[in-house]
Write a protein that holds these residues in place. Sequence first.
Motif, PDB file in Angstrom:
ATOM      1  N   HIS A  28     182.581 101.016  23.105  1.00 38.72           N
ATOM      2  CA  HIS A  28     182.155 101.280  21.733  1.00 38.72           C
ATOM      3  C   HIS A  28     180.816 101.994  21.636  1.00 38.72           C
ATOM      4  CE1 HIS A  28     180.218  97.457  22.755  1.00 38.72           C
ATOM      5  NE2 HIS A  28     179.310  97.783  21.862  1.00 38.72           N
ATOM      6  N   THR A  29     180.067 102.095  22.731  1.00 39.33           N
ATOM      7  CA  THR A  29     178.767 102.756  22.656  1.00 39.33           C
ATOM      8  C   THR A  29     178.934 104.274  22.665  1.00 39.33           C
ATOM      9  OG1 THR A  29     178.415 102.823  25.039  1.00 39.33           O
ATOM     10  CG2 THR A  29     177.648 100.856  23.879  1.00 39.33           C
ATOM     11  N   THR A  30     178.032 104.965  22.039  1.00 40.74           N
ATOM     12  CA  THR A  30     178.105 106.425  21.983  1.00 40.74           C
ATOM     13  C   THR A  30     177.812 107.059  23.342  1.00 40.74           C
ATOM     14  OG1 THR A  30     175.792 106.516  21.291  1.00 40.74           O
ATOM     15  CG2 THR A  30     177.452 106.485  19.555  1.00 40.74           C
ATOM     16  N   PHE A  31     177.147 106.331  24.224  1.00 39.11           N
ATOM     17  CA  PHE A  31     176.754 106.847  25.534  1.00 39.11           C
ATOM     18  C   PHE A  31     177.882 106.706  26.557  1.00 39.11           C
ATOM     19  CE2 PHE A  31     174.108 106.290  29.503  1.00 39.11           C
ATOM     20  CZ  PHE A  31     173.679 107.611  29.564  1.00 39.11           C
ATOM     21  N   HIS A  32     178.921 105.946  26.243  1.00 37.54           N
ATOM     22  CA  HIS A  32     179.983 105.629  27.202  1.00 37.54           C
ATOM     23  C   HIS A  32     180.622 106.869  27.825  1.00 37.54           C
ATOM     24  CE1 HIS A  32     184.027 104.513  28.567  1.00 37.54           C
ATOM     25  NE2 HIS A  32     183.461 103.365  28.906  1.00 37.54           N
ATOM     26  N   SER A  33     181.071 107.786  27.007  1.00 36.78           N
ATOM     27  CA  SER A  33     181.770 108.963  27.544  1.00 36.78           C
ATOM     28  C   SER A  33     180.830 109.842  28.370  1.00 36.78           C
ATOM     29  CB  SER A  33     182.431 109.770  26.437  1.00 36.78           C
ATOM     30  OG  SER A  33     181.466 110.236  25.530  1.00 36.78           O
TER      31      SER A  33
END
Length: 53
Positions: A28-33
């Motif tokens: 769910h974090t924006t940094f994941h991808s």
Amino acid sequence: MGQNESWDLEAQFISRLDLPLNLDQNRHTTFHSRLQELRAQTRQRARELPTSS
């Protein structure tokens, strides 16, 4: 507390916290991808490096 309860508790904490370096259960974090992409690039680069014996 049983082992299953421990895993459930861990999953609850991870889902509520912003732990950007922990990819497991943290999509769910924006940094994941971006982190996933950087790790893939790093693995590929490591495979290309010569190994010493």
